[in-house]
Design a protein around this motif. Sequence first.
Motif, PDB file in Angstrom:
ATOM      1  N   PHE A 146      25.675  36.536  31.839  1.00  0.00           N
ATOM      2  CA  PHE A 146      27.127  36.347  31.949  1.00  0.00           C
ATOM      3  C   PHE A 146      27.581  35.908  33.345  1.00  0.00           C
ATOM      4  CE2 PHE A 146      26.257  39.739  28.837  1.00  0.00           C
ATOM      5  CZ  PHE A 146      26.527  39.003  27.699  1.00  0.00           C
ATOM      6  N   THR A 147      26.707  35.276  34.081  1.00  0.00           N
ATOM      7  CA  THR A 147      27.081  34.615  35.332  1.00  0.00           C
ATOM      8  C   THR A 147      26.199  33.367  35.399  1.00  0.00           C
ATOM      9  OG1 THR A 147      27.316  34.835  37.741  1.00  0.00           O
ATOM     10  CG2 THR A 147      25.449  36.001  36.752  1.00  0.00           C
ATOM     11  N   ASP A 148      26.782  32.256  35.862  1.00  0.00           N
ATOM     12  CA  ASP A 148      25.998  31.008  35.885  1.00  0.00           C
ATOM     13  C   ASP A 148      24.719  31.184  36.702  1.00  0.00           C
ATOM     14  OD1 ASP A 148      25.845  27.952  35.480  1.00  0.00           O
ATOM     15  OD2 ASP A 148      25.599  28.204  37.654  1.00  0.00           O
ATOM     16  N   HIS A 149      24.846  31.907  37.796  1.00  0.00           N
ATOM     17  CA  HIS A 149      23.693  32.208  38.653  1.00  0.00           C
ATOM     18  C   HIS A 149      24.072  33.389  39.525  1.00  0.00           C
ATOM     19  CE1 HIS A 149      26.290  29.355  40.763  1.00  0.00           C
ATOM     20  NE2 HIS A 149      25.930  29.975  41.865  1.00  0.00           N
ATOM     21  N   THR A 150      23.142  33.892  40.302  1.00  0.00           N
ATOM     22  CA  THR A 150      23.418  35.070  41.128  1.00  0.00           C
ATOM     23  C   THR A 150      23.284  34.726  42.606  1.00  0.00           C
ATOM     24  OG1 THR A 150      21.094  35.714  41.017  1.00  0.00           O
ATOM     25  CG2 THR A 150      22.572  36.707  39.416  1.00  0.00           C
ATOM     26  N   PRO A 151      24.173  35.277  43.450  1.00  0.00           N
ATOM     27  CA  PRO A 151      23.983  35.114  44.887  1.00  0.00           C
ATOM     28  C   PRO A 151      22.592  35.633  45.285  1.00  0.00           C
ATOM     29  CG  PRO A 151      26.178  35.974  44.446  1.00  0.00           C
ATOM     30  CD  PRO A 151      25.435  35.988  43.141  1.00  0.00           C
ATOM     31  N   GLY A 152      21.937  34.898  46.159  1.00  0.00           N
ATOM     32  CA  GLY A 152      20.577  35.243  46.566  1.00  0.00           C
ATOM     33  C   GLY A 152      19.572  34.267  45.981  1.00  0.00           C
ATOM     34  N   PHE A 153      19.875  33.791  44.770  1.00  0.00           N
ATOM     35  CA  PHE A 153      18.940  32.882  44.113  1.00  0.00           C
ATOM     36  C   PHE A 153      18.844  31.533  44.828  1.00  0.00           C
ATOM     37  CE2 PHE A 153      18.321  29.374  41.078  1.00  0.00           C
ATOM     38  CZ  PHE A 153      16.974  29.596  40.818  1.00  0.00           C
ATOM     39  N   GLY A 154      19.986  30.954  45.168  1.00  0.00           N
ATOM     40  CA  GLY A 154      19.991  29.616  45.776  1.00  0.00           C
ATOM     41  C   GLY A 154      19.179  29.561  47.061  1.00  0.00           C
ATOM     42  N   SER A 155      19.280  30.604  47.864  1.00  0.00           N
ATOM     43  CA  SER A 155      18.537  30.623  49.122  1.00  0.00           C
ATOM     44  C   SER A 155      17.042  30.771  48.882  1.00  0.00           C
ATOM     45  CB  SER A 155      19.043  31.760  50.012  1.00  0.00           C
ATOM     46  OG  SER A 155      20.378  31.503  50.379  1.00  0.00           O
TER      47      SER A 155
END
Lengths: 405, 405
Positions: A146-155
């Motif tokens: 239920f979230t497109d992505h999570t903070p932490g993943f992109g980095s």
Amino acid sequence: MSNCIIAQSGGPTAVINSSVVGLLNANKEQKAFEKVYAGLNGIEGILNKNIIDLSSVCDEDIHNFRFTPSSGLGSCRYKLKDVNSNSKEYESLIEILREYDIKAFFYVGGNDSMDTIAKLSKYARANNIDIKFIGIPKTIDNDLKFTDHTPGFGSAAKFIGTTALETYLDASVYINNGIFILETMGRDTGWLAASACLAKINDKPVADFIYLPEAAFDRIKFLTDVKRKFEEQNKVYIIVSEGIKDENDNFVSEFECVSQDNFGHAQLGGVSNYLRKLILDAGVTTRVKALQLGILQRCAMHCASDTDLTEAYNAGKMALKYAVQGETGKMVSINREVSEPYTVSYSLVNAEDVANNVKYFPTEWINKEGNFVTSEAYSYFEPLIKELPSLTFEGNLPKYRVFNQ
Amino acid sequence: MSNCIIAQSGGPTAVINSSVVGLLNANKEQKAFEKVYAGLNGIEGILNKNIIDLSSVCDEDIHNFRFTPSSGLGSCRYKLKDVNSNSKEYESLIEILREYDIKAFFYVGGNDSMDTIAKLSKYARANNIDIKFIGIPKTIDNDLKFTDHTPGFGSAAKFIGTTALETYLDASVYINNGIFILETMGRDTGWLAASACLAKINDKPVADFIYLPEAAFDRIKFLTDVKRKFEEQNKVYIIVSEGIKDENDNFVSEFECVSQDNFGHAQLGGVSNYLRKLILDAGVTTRVKALQLGILQRCAMHCASDTDLTEAYNAGKMALKYAVQGETGKMVSINREVSEPYTVSYSLVNAEDVANNVKYFPTEWINKEGNFVTSEAYSYFEPLIKELPSLTFEGNLPKYRVFNQ
């Protein structure tokens, strides 16, 4: 005016402190709460009254903390028991929150932390306790629903992509190159491993194969593919997720599991060495290297995604807004509005729906052969790794600031 | 006007291509040679006439190549036999160089490559062959004699320092932390491991102990030190060089040596896992993590030292100048004039003196306990890791360009 508290839980990420600073700065603007407290070492620390007043910290320290990787408030892996089996913990916690006149509790974490938010908000509602509980998403694994992505993943994805490029070049310098296997984290999901598709040289992915937990791993097919590719180009570059499973749903590296964490999750790792041994035993070549990125992928602020940092910051900011609006038992979620130009919005989801649930990498984004990703994956990943942060340096290394020591 | 050729040899570094571009650009300015050829895969490639014309490559590609890690001309681990036992190789090589009308041969490499430069220049002199042979230093290990330091080392040190900071933070988030061991490369010398002393938080080094090959490793003392420190602060952060040796001069990780490279050097690695087992067996704690940085530390251009990149570039530039002056059988060396403000000059040393020789980390820079470095080490390392390079990005990851594929 009453106060609020924020704490961090679970495995660290590069951007988890940004969410704390986002919330802190939003409170400075809105003056919603008198003080923003921080619980050190998650609820485990709060239960020990290990609490500091973040609002009194000077701006410079807060700025450096924002760009410091890993949980700068300390973390814990503490799971609240069911309220029916042990209500004492709940009572102790509420008593402490009341002592500090706290009206909102923010928890930055993954699905286990959302379980904590769900349980505490339910308990507060049932007992007419006027404290709001809001979750802020955080995990490099990108496995929250239920979230497109999570903070932490992109980095983490940015570090994996960069490292894939650089290790590929290093592994390609000789006339007789061997086979290189890069192992990423990700537990049961393949998001991190899949993100390595972004690493390209001359518009061609450096990875020949990407193996994800969402596609059953077939040892025979693996060896056939690797052997053919090695004969064709005299080198093979492989990305593998620590959590790949065979057709019987058993972890391929299962026998290498040495322990379980406090939540009963298997501690994985070592599958790249297992694949290395498979290739050596099959006699494909004698030159096979395996590299586990390990914790590097979750704390590499020096190679973080600025988009990720900004979103982590905004998630903290939105959490404050929602608490002020009277929301509780919810997690802030990120919605992708458009991929190109990339825009997102924020909303809320029930923490209970996120807790103890897993978002898998879509099987439609895996090729038929089960050994690479499709073009949809590129479009999904690309905007998440944009731009580098501007770090402060001291003695030619990044200047980091934490509060848990 | 005749031509020159440049090639790379041995293990890659982040800045090895900068030396090639330094030489290429110096030739553009001075017009000393008609063409700058590149031998792909070192002399092994040259012997196969795997040669390209670098002077005809467009500026943009050259610029990206300059900021691309790892040996972008390919590498080899090819040791020339003694001329008395096999002069054929020498003859073939000279024949090829003559075919391309080459009057200067540049080799970017470590001590084995300087052995090649020494042998070829001696052969040319003995046979009245008018070709100059100049070596350009390169190794992350920093183990070449008669130069203050080697291009490649500063960038590796910067990555190690940054990574030490970040993994230390990651390894310190819980109330009950464990022991973390970071393993660096460096073979017989401790330069790389020692450079981790630069990683500090609040002016205190994150490393509790640093173990180098230059100080005999005592298992009993190690366990006593680690146990005491763990009891004192509930966490221990250890840096270890892959090549540490015990009091009998045996590699501590010797039994983990799986193979030897083509030069007969032992392939080390795995000592951190060995130390981990020591600590576990001694019952100090059950939480011990070991991380080998592996090849990441030699190819991390995204975290390179701009000072190192500049010096690598200048070493290439100077090599051309010296060849034009008629020098041969020499290696460009870097002399530190002042540490603060940091200034260097370049000169020449006999390649033969550098070849098959090793510069150890000074034992005077190791503390009495044999488990840390002294302040002299800081002053030596600090200027070498200055500034970050400005990289070109494509699809949000660095844009790299190589010629060996």
